[in-house]
Design an enzyme around this catalytic site. Structure first.
Site, mmCIF file in Angstrom:
data_model
loop_
_atom_site.group_PDB
_atom_site.id
_atom_site.type_symbol
_atom_site.label_atom_id
_atom_site.label_comp_id
_atom_site.label_asym_id
_atom_site.label_seq_id
_atom_site.Cartn_x
_atom_site.Cartn_y
_atom_site.Cartn_z
ATOM 1 N N SER A 150 0.824 -1.202 0.000
ATOM 2 C CA SER A 150 0.000 0.000 0.000
ATOM 3 C C SER A 150 0.862 1.258 0.000
ATOM 4 O O SER A 150 0.586 2.225 -0.719
ATOM 5 C CB SER A 150 -0.924 0.009 1.227
ATOM 6 O OG SER A 150 -1.671 1.198 1.287
ATOM 7 N N TRP A 206 2.419 1.655 -3.370
ATOM 8 C CA TRP A 206 1.411 2.028 -4.374
ATOM 9 C C TRP A 206 1.282 3.545 -4.462
ATOM 10 O O TRP A 206 1.035 4.090 -5.536
ATOM 11 C CB TRP A 206 0.067 1.407 -4.012
ATOM 12 C CG TRP A 206 -1.025 1.714 -4.988
ATOM 13 C CD1 TRP A 206 -1.331 1.021 -6.123
ATOM 14 C CD2 TRP A 206 -1.965 2.797 -4.926
ATOM 15 N NE1 TRP A 206 -2.394 1.595 -6.767
ATOM 16 C CE2 TRP A 206 -2.809 2.692 -6.063
ATOM 17 C CE3 TRP A 206 -2.186 3.839 -4.029
ATOM 18 C CZ2 TRP A 206 -3.836 3.593 -6.312
ATOM 19 C CZ3 TRP A 206 -3.210 4.742 -4.275
ATOM 20 C CH2 TRP A 206 -4.018 4.610 -5.398
ATOM 21 N N HIS A 207 1.468 4.227 -3.350
ATOM 22 C CA HIS A 207 1.322 5.680 -3.347
ATOM 23 C C HIS A 207 2.542 6.392 -3.902
ATOM 24 O O HIS A 207 2.460 7.571 -4.260
ATOM 25 C CB HIS A 207 1.038 6.169 -1.919
ATOM 26 C CG HIS A 207 -0.347 5.865 -1.452
ATOM 27 N ND1 HIS A 207 -0.682 4.691 -0.822
ATOM 28 C CD2 HIS A 207 -1.493 6.586 -1.529
ATOM 29 C CE1 HIS A 207 -1.971 4.690 -0.530
ATOM 30 N NE2 HIS A 207 -2.489 5.820 -0.946
ATOM 31 N N GLY A 208 3.675 5.721 -3.965
ATOM 32 C CA GLY A 208 4.851 6.356 -4.556
ATOM 33 C C GLY A 208 6.139 5.729 -4.070
ATOM 34 O O GLY A 208 6.202 5.143 -2.987
#
Length: 285
Positions: free
Chosen positions: A127, A130-132
Site C-alpha cells: 500500500s 502504491w502511493h509512490g
C-alpha cells in the site's frame, strides 16, 4: 446532484482552503509553535479526506445521472473507534482490492499468528509503495501495519460495524475517547504521508515536542479549522445516510422549501469561500 453538490463543497471550500494553509506553512515547522504544527497536521488530514471523498462524491453522483451505481468509497472514516475500522471506512475500493487480491490469497487471518502478522505487513508495504516510490510512503504503510499488528496481538475487537452513535446525537465517553485516539493515530500517519522526506517527518515530530507550544496571535489556521468542524458536525448527524444531503422525511426537510434553502446556502458558501484552485491529491497516484 445532491451528492455532487456536497462533494463540491468538500473539495472547493474545505480541501482547497486547508491546502492553501498547509502548503504555505508546512515547511516552516522548525519555527512554528507546537499547537500550530498540530493544527497543520489536522488540516492536512481533513484536506486529504475532503479532497478525495469530495472527488468520490462528485464521481458517484455523476455516474448516477447516467444510471450507473458506483460503490461507496468513504464511510465517515474519522468517526472510527479503532484503526482497523478506519481502514474499512477509508478508500473502500482500494482497501477491498488489497484484501481480496493480496491479503486473503496469502491466508489472511485464517492462519498462524506469525503468518497473519506477515500478511498485514506485506499488504501495508505494498500500500505504501502504491502511493509512490518514496520512503515516506513506505514508513506510512509500515506504521499502519504496525498499528494493525498491535490490535491483532492484543486481540482487540476490530470487527464492529454498527453506527458509532448507536442512534444518539452524542457518543458515550468511551466512544469519544476511542474516536479521538484513532483520529490522533491517523493524523500522526498523515505527517509521514505529507512530508517530503523521512528527515522532514522526524523534524516535524521533534518540533511538536520541543518548540514552544503556543504563541499569542498565531491562529492562521483558524478559519479553515472552523469550516472543518462545521463539516464534521453535519456528517456526524448524517452518518447513517449515504451522504450528508440525504434528508429524513420525518423532519423539517420533508418540505421542499427547507431542502432548497440548504442547497442555496451551500451554493453561496461555494461561491464566497472557495479556496485557490488545487489539483486533486490522488491524481498523482
Amino acid at each position: 446532484m445532491r451528492q455532487m453538490l456536497w462533494g463540491f463543497l468538500k473539495k472547493l471550500v474545505i480541501a482547497d482552503n486547508c491546502a492553501a494553509i498547509v502548503n504555505a506553512h508546512w515547511h516552516e515547522y522548525e519555527t512554528l509553535p507546537g499547537l500550530s504544527l498540530c493544527m497543520l497536521a489536522v488540516l492536512f488530514s481533513l484536506q486529504i479526506y475532503c479532497d478525495f471523498s469530495g472527488y468520490s462524491d462528485i464521481a458517484i453522483g455523476s455516474a448516477r445521472l447516467f444510471g450507473i451505481d458506483l460503490i461507496r468509497n468513504f464511510n465517515y472514516p474519522y468517526f472510527s473507534r479503532n484503526i482497523a475500522e478506519f481502514w474499512r471506512r477509508w478508500h473502500i475500493s482500494l482497501m477491498t482490492w488489497f484484501r481480496d487480491y493480496i491479503y486473503i490469497p496469502m491466508g489472511g487471518s485464517h492462519c498462524s499468528r506469525g503468518k497473519t502478522l506477515r500478511n498485514i505487513f506485506v499488504v501495508w508495504s505494498v500500500s505504501g509503495l502504491w502511493h509512490g516510490a518514496n520512503w515516506t510512503f513506505v514508513c506510512w504503510g509500515l506504521y499502519h501495519g504496525l498499528l494493525l499488528s498491535v490490535y491483532q496481538l492484543l486481540r482487540i475487537n476490530t470487527k464492529r460495524k454498527e453506527l458509532t452513535d448507536k442512534g444518539c446525537h452524542l457518543p458515550s465517553i468511551k466512544e469519544t475517547l476511542a474516536i479521538a485516539f484513532t483520529f490522533t493515530l491517523a493524523v500522526a500517519g498523515w505527517i509521514f504521508f505529507r512530508s517530503e522526506s523521512i528527515t522532514q517527518a522526524i523534524g516535524y515530530f521533534s518540533a511538536i515536542a520541543h518548540n514552544p507550544f503556543y504563541t499569542a496571535g498565531d491562529f492562521f489556521w483558524a478559519r479553515p479549522m472552523l469550516f472543518c468542524l462545521a463539516l464534521l458536525g453535519v456528517e456526524w448527524l448524517q452518518q447513517d445516510k449515504q451522504h450528508a444531503l440525504v434528508f429524513s422525511r420525518s423532519t423539517l426537510f420533508r418540505f421542499r422549501a427547507a431542502r432548497w434553502a440548504v442547497y442555496f446556502v451551500i451554493i453561496m458558501l461555494i461561491s464566497i469561500y472557495s479556496g485557490a484552485s488545487q489539483e486533486f491529491i490522488y491524481f498523482q497516484f
